[in-house]
Design an enzyme around this catalytic site. Structure first.
Site, short mmCIF file in Angstrom:
data_model
loop_
_atom_site.label_atom_id
_atom_site.label_comp_id
_atom_site.label_asym_id
_atom_site.label_seq_id
_atom_site.Cartn_x
_atom_site.Cartn_y
_atom_site.Cartn_z
CB THR A 1 46.69 25.68 42.33
OG1 THR A 1 45.31 25.65 42.62
CG2 THR A 1 47.14 27.11 42.25
CB SER B 1 40.45 36.53 36.33
OG SER B 1 41.54 37.19 35.82
CG PHE B 2 36.93 33.71 40.47
CD1 PHE B 2 37.17 32.65 39.61
CD2 PHE B 2 36.06 33.51 41.52
CE1 PHE B 2 36.56 31.41 39.79
CE2 PHE B 2 35.44 32.28 41.72
CZ PHE B 2 35.69 31.23 40.84
N GLY C 1 34.06 43.14 42.42
CA GLY C 1 35.38 42.82 41.86
C GLY C 1 35.28 42.46 40.39
N GLY C 2 35.93 43.27 39.55
CA GLY C 2 35.87 43.04 38.11
C GLY C 2 37.16 42.47 37.56
CE LYS D 1 44.10 27.44 45.50
NZ LYS D 1 44.43 28.18 44.31
CG ASN E 1 49.16 31.28 43.75
OD1 ASN E 1 49.70 32.12 44.45
ND2 ASN E 1 47.86 31.24 43.60
N1 NAD Z 1 41.26 33.77 38.69
C1 NAD Z 1 40.91 32.55 39.08
O1 NAD Z 1 41.03 31.58 38.32
C2 NAD Z 1 40.37 32.34 40.48
C3 NAD Z 1 39.68 31.16 40.74
C4 NAD Z 1 39.14 30.95 42.00
C5 NAD Z 1 39.34 31.91 43.00
N2 NAD Z 1 40.03 33.03 42.71
C6 NAD Z 1 40.22 33.99 43.81
O2 NAD Z 1 39.46 35.17 43.55
C7 NAD Z 1 40.11 36.30 44.15
C8 NAD Z 1 40.22 37.39 43.10
O3 NAD Z 1 41.09 36.89 42.12
P1 NAD Z 1 41.06 37.35 40.60
O4 NAD Z 1 41.62 36.23 39.81
O5 NAD Z 1 39.75 37.88 40.19
O6 NAD Z 1 42.13 38.54 40.66
P2 NAD Z 1 42.54 39.56 39.52
O7 NAD Z 1 43.94 39.92 39.78
O8 NAD Z 1 42.15 39.00 38.20
O9 NAD Z 1 41.58 40.81 39.79
C9 NAD Z 1 41.61 41.50 41.00
C10 NAD Z 1 40.62 42.66 40.90
O10 NAD Z 1 40.61 43.34 42.15
C11 NAD Z 1 40.60 44.72 41.88
N3 NAD Z 1 41.16 45.44 43.02
C12 NAD Z 1 42.41 45.35 43.53
N4 NAD Z 1 42.53 46.19 44.58
C13 NAD Z 1 41.33 46.79 44.74
C14 NAD Z 1 40.82 47.74 45.66
N5 NAD Z 1 41.58 48.26 46.64
N6 NAD Z 1 39.54 48.14 45.53
C15 NAD Z 1 38.76 47.64 44.56
N7 NAD Z 1 39.18 46.72 43.66
C16 NAD Z 1 40.45 46.31 43.74
C17 NAD Z 1 41.46 44.86 40.64
O11 NAD Z 1 41.22 46.11 40.01
C18 NAD Z 1 40.97 43.67 39.83
O12 NAD Z 1 39.81 44.04 39.12
C19 NAD Z 1 41.46 35.79 44.68
O13 NAD Z 1 41.41 35.59 46.05
C20 NAD Z 1 41.66 34.46 43.94
O14 NAD Z 1 42.42 33.54 44.69
C21 NAD Z 1 40.54 33.29 41.47
O1 G3P Z 2 45.70 31.15 39.28
P1 G3P Z 2 45.77 30.81 40.74
O2 G3P Z 2 47.05 30.19 41.12
O3 G3P Z 2 45.40 32.00 41.58
O4 G3P Z 2 44.64 29.72 41.03
C1 G3P Z 2 43.32 30.03 40.70
C2 G3P Z 2 42.31 29.24 41.48
O5 G3P Z 2 42.51 29.28 42.86
C3 G3P Z 2 42.10 27.88 40.96
O6 G3P Z 2 40.99 27.27 41.56
#
Ligand code: NAD
Ligand code: G3P
Length: 387
Positions: free
Chosen positions: A295, A56-57, A53-54, A238, A303
């Protein structure tokens, strides 16, 4: 020594350490030595981490592991992200303002990404996770742990990530330890190297501790627990509370209302987790109230932003059209209105009395209730003993 020089040194060490890594992998395959041996023998420069997964996280996790000197390989589907990371050391689509360490590379080739990997980190939205995990699962070497960072409930099945992983990763006879990272951790603040504390849950505390040691740094503090149910339930629910808190803020209801809403939301979240066997200690910890506070009150939350814009009068489809990142609470709220009454063996209307916040967000998202009507409904609930 500068950070770049350190990365070059790590790359050189990576090449010379190849034989030891092969030996360890061979040992693991032939003698079923298990991942614990690998973790103990591998120094950061010799171990490989695959991040699926590329977004944000995934990008943020790559940076944390990369800064520890691990060889990080990001598995992404977008070729622009692959070339951006490999050529410019930046993810061109997510958090592009931050450079990544040189030991972070990217590929769209699943086999290459997972070849001889020592740890898999999963960072995709929950709703696409099952499909992707089923595809990559055959390429994950036997015994390698999988660390999930996704937070939510699958709409189609009403399942948490630990169940999705159990059904996709562990079904091929090669059991791999499953671990779960959660807690207050905005990707952007991680990229800024601001202090962050998270928790890793795993049925085997030893595995959680090993992964925690791999990730820990002066700016990234990792706690451990065996309560993966508590961590998973909190991480998913949450997000719904954050939508409600954002909505209250958008409507201008004031801090009394928001604080009351968040506190009662935490109570509902704890009661669901306890019902499923989670510990109240976890729910009052980083993955519970910690992440809920972040959050609900943190301006970076997707969210909370969805809720805020709904509270200001925008429609959900308009909001989602203008946002490229996932707000997991939208799908999770929808799943929860079907799932929660069913596990309690009751109707939606009866469950609403005990879980008014968790169950009121979906009808607002769907346009069946206005945010104002949702709030009136909450305030009209009969007085109960605080629990
Ligand atoms: N961003 C944060 O601050 C954060 C913090 C903690 C946890 N998370 C969790 O991490 C998870 C990912 O969140 P994120 O912030 O990285 O999301 P994001 O929206 O930044 O990125 C999602 C990624 O998934 C890819 N993707 C979507 N559908 C796809 C598919 N079918 N096949 C392959 N790749 C696909 C997208 O191209 C994108 O690169 C979520 O469950 C989120 O709750 C995020
Ligand atoms: O940006 P949100 O609401 O998806 O929250 C990101 C993370 O879950 C924070 O820990």
């Amino acid at each position: 020594m500068t950070f770049c020089e350190l990365c070059k040194l790590h790359q050189a060490q990576w090449k010379t350490g190849y034989r030891l890594r092969s030996y360890v992998n061979q040992r693991r395959d032939t003698k079923k030595a298990g991942h614990a041996v690998v973790f103990m023998l591998q120094t950061p420069s010799k171990a490989k981490i695959t991040v699926i997964g590329g977004g944000s996280f995934g990008t943020a996790m790559s940076k944390v592991f990369g800064m520890k000197g691990y060889q990080v390989c990001l598995l992404v589907r977008d070729p622009n992200i692959v070339s951006g990371i490999n050529n410019d050391r930046r993810n061109p689509k997510y958090l592009r303002e931050f450079a990544l360490p040189e030991c972070v590379t990217a590929t769209s080739n699943t086999e290459l990404a997972l070849e001889r990997t020592d740890l898999v980190v999963h960072a995709l939205p929950v709703q696409v996770s099952r499909e992707v995990l089923a595809k990559v699962s055959p390429f994950i070497p036997s015994g390698v742990p999988v660390l999930s960072t996704s937070k939510g409930l699958e709409v189609a099945s009403h399942k948490f990530m630990f169940e999705i992983l159990q059904e996709t990763i562990s079904t091929d006879g090669n059991r791999r330890p499953l671990a779960f990272l959660s807690g207050p951790s905005f990707a952007k603040e991680i990229m800024q190297e601001l202090p962050t504390a998270v928790v890793i849950a795993c049925e085997k505390l030893e595995t959680a501790k090993q992964i925690a040691n791999m990730l820990s740094s002066p700016t990234f503090k990792v706690f451990t627990t065996t309560d993966y149910i508590g961590v998973e339930v909190a991480g998913a629910l949450k997000n719904i509370i954050a939508i409600a808190a954002g909505m209250a803020e958008g409507m201008g209801l004031g801090m009394n209302a928001i604080a009351g809403l968040v506190t009662r939301g935490c109570s509902e979240m704890r009661r669901v987790a306890e019902y499923l066997g989670g510990s109240p200690v976890t729910l009052s910890g980083l993955s519970g109230v910690g992440d809920t506070f972040l959050t609900c009150f943190g301006p970076l939350s997707r969210n909370r932003t969805v809720g805020y814009r709904l509270g200001k009068g925008e429609r959900l489809d308009e909001i989602l059209k203008t946002s490229q990142e996932v707000a997991e609470g939208v799908a999770t709220a929808k799943a929860v209105v079907e799932w929660l009454p069913s596990i309690l063996n009751t109707t939606y209307t009866r469950a609403l009395v005990r879980f008014p916040i968790l169950l009121s967000v979906a009808p607002i998202l769907e346009g069946k209730l206005t945010p104002e009507e949702g709030m009136q409904q909450l305030m009209a609930m009969p007085p109960t003993v605080e629990d």
